[in-house]
Design a protein around this motif. Structure first.
Motif, PDB file in Angstrom:
ATOM      1  N   ASP A  51      25.148 -50.311 -33.845  1.00 49.72           N
ATOM      2  CA  ASP A  51      24.145 -49.461 -34.487  1.00 49.72           C
ATOM      3  C   ASP A  51      22.931 -49.230 -33.602  1.00 49.72           C
ATOM      4  N   TYR A  52      22.553 -50.259 -32.815  1.00 51.37           N
ATOM      5  CA  TYR A  52      21.322 -50.038 -32.059  1.00 51.37           C
ATOM      6  C   TYR A  52      21.528 -49.062 -30.917  1.00 51.37           C
ATOM      7  N   LYS A 111      23.572 -46.418 -31.326  1.00 53.09           N
ATOM      8  CA  LYS A 111      23.532 -45.163 -32.066  1.00 53.09           C
ATOM      9  C   LYS A 111      22.081 -44.792 -32.359  1.00 53.09           C
ATOM     10  N   PHE A 112      21.296 -45.792 -32.742  1.00 54.29           N
ATOM     11  CA  PHE A 112      19.888 -45.542 -33.054  1.00 54.29           C
ATOM     12  C   PHE A 112      19.119 -45.153 -31.785  1.00 54.29           C
ATOM     13  N   ARG A 156      20.320 -43.485 -29.372  1.00 55.12           N
ATOM     14  CA  ARG A 156      20.628 -42.057 -29.181  1.00 55.12           C
ATOM     15  C   ARG A 156      19.774 -41.202 -30.109  1.00 55.12           C
ATOM     16  N   ALA A 157      19.657 -41.665 -31.363  1.00 49.25           N
ATOM     17  CA  ALA A 157      18.877 -40.901 -32.332  1.00 49.25           C
ATOM     18  C   ALA A 157      17.409 -40.848 -31.917  1.00 49.25           C
ATOM     19  N   ARG A 158      16.962 -41.860 -31.146  1.00 47.60           N
ATOM     20  CA  ARG A 158      15.595 -41.839 -30.651  1.00 47.60           C
ATOM     21  C   ARG A 158      15.451 -40.894 -29.466  1.00 47.60           C
ATOM     22  N   GLY A 159      16.559 -40.336 -28.981  1.00 45.52           N
ATOM     23  CA  GLY A 159      16.497 -39.367 -27.894  1.00 45.52           C
ATOM     24  C   GLY A 159      16.349 -39.990 -26.522  1.00 45.52           C
ATOM     25  N   LEU A 160      16.662 -41.273 -26.378  1.00 43.97           N
ATOM     26  CA  LEU A 160      16.559 -41.898 -25.059  1.00 43.97           C
ATOM     27  C   LEU A 160      17.575 -41.282 -24.110  1.00 43.97           C
ATOM     28  N   ASP A 174      20.493 -41.013 -21.281  1.00 45.27           N
ATOM     29  CA  ASP A 174      21.744 -41.744 -21.134  1.00 45.27           C
ATOM     30  C   ASP A 174      21.578 -42.951 -20.236  1.00 45.27           C
ATOM     31  N   GLY A 179      19.797 -49.756 -19.613  1.00 43.88           N
ATOM     32  CA  GLY A 179      18.738 -50.555 -20.208  1.00 43.88           C
ATOM     33  C   GLY A 179      19.198 -51.285 -21.453  1.00 43.88           C
ATOM     34  N   HIS A 180      19.915 -50.587 -22.329  1.00 39.96           N
ATOM     35  CA  HIS A 180      20.257 -51.199 -23.607  1.00 39.96           C
ATOM     36  C   HIS A 180      21.659 -51.775 -23.644  1.00 39.96           C
ATOM     37  N   LYS A 198      22.611 -54.633 -20.627  1.00 38.22           N
ATOM     38  CA  LYS A 198      21.945 -55.919 -20.795  1.00 38.22           C
ATOM     39  C   LYS A 198      22.579 -56.725 -21.927  1.00 38.22           C
ATOM     40  N   ASN A 199      23.049 -56.010 -22.947  1.00 30.06           N
ATOM     41  CA  ASN A 199      23.689 -56.727 -24.045  1.00 30.06           C
ATOM     42  C   ASN A 199      25.074 -57.260 -23.689  1.00 30.06           C
TER      43      ASN A 199
END
Lengths: 329, 338
Positions: A218-219, A221-222, A224-228, A230, A236-237, A240-241
């Motif tokens: 979900d994070y 997807k979120f 993406r919804a924040r417009g970050l 690619d 970055g996201h 790292k996970n």
């Protein structure tokens, strides 16, 4: 945090003691060390005297304590084969193995992680499919075969790279290094690829499956919804996970690379610890084998400790949970 | 209700399909609605009615293989459904914010909430790191995070569910979007916190003049929050109208069933109404009205022809009862299956 480190240190010592017991029993019960040390015409009296002098008539627990005490100081006695101190033999061979293992590990990470990221992000792309197929070969081909094939192609047919030995080395204090000469670096290439290929495919597959998993969360997807962008999302996201499991496996594999350099060192006549170990096995050179065993165990334990500490750097949830033991959700 | 001259968002005949091995599933079928600036549109329906997919289609984040097969989405008069990924990305977060169902999993566990907010602000607004951090702090205060100065450097796992959803709202608002698509924003929260979050969302959107598309299956939330409501059933809008009219005088039998399923404090003796049966699967949507098998008022025409939205009192409903032709001869369920 401190309590955690202390706990891990105690566990590490327990592991090393256990390995020490195994090494000790090697000494005690794999043949009679006196037989290996003396000539055939040594009289029984001389043998008994030597036995008494070496403390071999003392009770086993006392001998074990003495063995561990000596081992902790790096004293493993004399090699049966060369009559040199085992410690010196190993220290001479250590740089060759460590440099080879380091290069193999770097090769595996530097190539494996980007391949894994790419094929995790674009699992349907043809490049990803090719990488998957190639990685299957890497996982399933035995190391010695890869080494021999590389020698055949690059040393025998193309004559580009040396097929055995370390090439030219430079001694820095007690450490001999390959990194400072062109020939030394050339000599590193084929063995490093051979040793690292399995780890590379392992890391690639791990990163790939972790990326596939994380990209579904979900994070992401979120994000993406924040417009970050690619790039921010993927590296970055998402990446790292994926790091915690990747660090675990990469760390364990570094230990494995050092321990299982034996095969690669044999194929490439690489004068490292693995080769020393093989020679020791042939001569039943038990002091060397025991020392090797303990050293490898020590490296494994040390690497694992570092890996555990790296978790804290990566995952903030662990930092605050160490005391409480459970995560707040 | 007459929409203002320039609606913020226009959805025109939207159709979302999922190609599968056994043929194409039609998940959203010919859905049209407008959202005016600052308006709260509730979208309500059962699971699988297509409400979340409609929201995802608007923000351009349909998960493959789902795709927009037909129709248009216009934001401030400009089509956004066919934009290249990179241009749509710049609209997401900047002009359309989104809030998802589960606040526990919407935040990246490895970064502080401050970093995530600052990152979003700097993606869309030309602010320095310092200015972005100040804006982030201000947002956290606006969404009611106590001791925001300290909390900004905390990680998501150090927040409770309600507090995390507040952070998510701050994230959705941080570039000053004109529209927020909120997909079940309170479903995962405790009932006591749901009301707080809804009130917060409503207040902030009024202050910022932000329109909201509130997707939920909770009629109570809609009644409290929305200006207008669209009721979805099997991928189509069954009824749409001002929220008071839909609640008081629902024109579609399905809407009436939904209203009947809300417990009411005032009427103690009345039993809750339940709608018999289940929504048809997307592969088995019947001919005519999709609701016909469960409808107590269905007539022969309902099994033959599909009703479009038509004026029905104060609302618009897709039901033949409001057509001059009526539903035709009444058929019982048994007859329908024969």
């Amino acid at each position: 945090m401190l309590a955690f480190i202390l706990r891990r240190l105690l566990q590490s010592i327990a592991v090393l003691l256990t390995v020490g017991i195994v090494a000790f029993f090697l000494f005690r019960y794999v043949g009679d060390p006196i037989n290996a040390m003396v000539g055939q015409d040594t009289s029984m009296e001389e043998r008994a005297e030597l036995r008494e002098k070496l403390g071999l008539n003392d009770p086993a627990p006392l001998q074990f304590v003495r063995f561990i005490g000596n081992a902790a100081q790096g004293k493993f006695g004399l090699s049966y084969r060369t009559s040199e101190p085992v410690g010196r033999l190993i220290v001479e061979r250590l740089p060759a193995t460590l440099e080879l293992a380091l290069c193999a590990a770097i090769f595996a990470m530097v190539v494996g992680v980007p391949m894994g990221v790419y094929s995790g992000l674009y699992p349907r792309h043809w490049i990803s499919r090719v990488m998957q197929a190639v990685s299957l070969i890497g996982v399933s081909l035995p190391t010695f075969l890869i080494g021999i094939l590389l020698i055949l192609v690059f040393a025998v047919m193309l004559r580009l790279l040396p097929s055995f030995g370390r090439g030219d080395t430079v001694a820095l204090g007690g450490w001999t290094t390959n990194f400072l000469t062109v020939k030394g670096l050339q000599a590193l290439i084929l063995p490093s690829i051979t040793l690292g290929l399995f780890q590379l495919t392992l890391i690639m597959r791990l990163v790939r499956s972790e990326m596939l998993e994380v990209m579904r969360t979900d994070y992401i997807k979120f994000a993406r919804a924040r417009g970050l962008s690619d790039r921010a999302i993927n590296f970055g996201h998402a990446l790292k996970n994926t790091l915690v499991p990747v660090i675990t496996i990469a760390g364990l594999q570094l230990g494995a690379i050092i321990a299982f350099a034996i095969v690669t060192e044999t194929v490439f006549a690489w004068p490292g610890m693995g080769q020393l170990f093989i020679q020791s096995v042939q001569f039943a050179d038990i002091p060397v084998m025991a020392a090797y065993l303990l050293l490898i165990a020590f490296l494994f334990v040390a690497i694992n400790l570092v890996v555990d500490l790296l978790y804290f750097a990566v995952d903030p949830r662990l930092r605050s949970n160490v005391g409480a033991g459970k995560g707040a959700h | 209700m007459n929409a203002p001259a320039a609606p913020l968002l226009q959805v025109r005949n939207l159709r979302v399909e999922f190609p599968t091995r056994r043929g194409t599933l039609l998940a959203v079928d010919d859905v049209s609605f407008d959202i005016a600036p600052g308006e709260v549109l509730g979208v309500v329906g059962e699971s699988g009615a297509g409400k979340s997919l409609t929201g995802n289609a608007i923000i351009g984040l349909l998960e493959p293989p789902g795709r927009i097969a037909a129709g248009q989405v216009l934001l401030e008069g400009e089509r956004i459904d066919n934009l290249p990924y990179e241009r749509m990305r710049r609209i997401r977060g900047a002009k359309i914010g989104a809030i998802f169902q589960d606040p526990l999993t919407s935040l990246n566990p490895l970064y502080t909430v401050g970093r995530q907010i600052v990152e979003t602000i700097q993606t869309h607004l030309p602010l320095s790191a310092q200015a972005a951090r100040e804006r982030a702090l201000d947002l956290l205060k606006q969404v009611g995070i106590p001791a925001a100065e300290q909390r900004i450097d905390h990680y998501p796992h150090q927040f409770s569910g309600g507090m995390r959803q507040r952070v998510v709202i701050a994230l959705a608002l941080c570039a000053g979007p004109r529209l927020i698509v909120a997909d079940e924003p309170t479903t995962a929260l405790d009932v006591s916190i749901q009301a707080q979050i809804i009130a917060l969302l409503k207040r902030l959107c009024r202050e910022h003049g932000t329109a909201v598309m509130l997707v939920t299956h909770d009629m109570g939330v809609i009644a409290e929050t929305a200006d207008r409501v669209a009721v979805m059933y099997a991928g189509r809008i069954a009824e749409i109208g001002p929220v008071r009219d839909v609640i008081k005088s629902a024109a579609h039998p399905y809407t009436r069933g939904l209203m009947g399923s809300i417990p009411s404090m005032g009427v103690r003796s009345a039993r809750l109404v339940q709608i018999d049966g289940a929504m048809p699967r997307l592969t088995e949507i019947p001919r005519g009205c999709a609701f016909n098998a469960r409808c107590t008022e269905a007539g022969e025409r309902c099994f033959r022809e599909r009703p479009e939205l038509m004026a029905a009192g104060a609302t618009r409903a897709a039901c033949w009862r409001h057509d001059t032709g009526g539903v035709g001869a009444v058929r019982t369920k048994e007859a329908a299956h024969a």
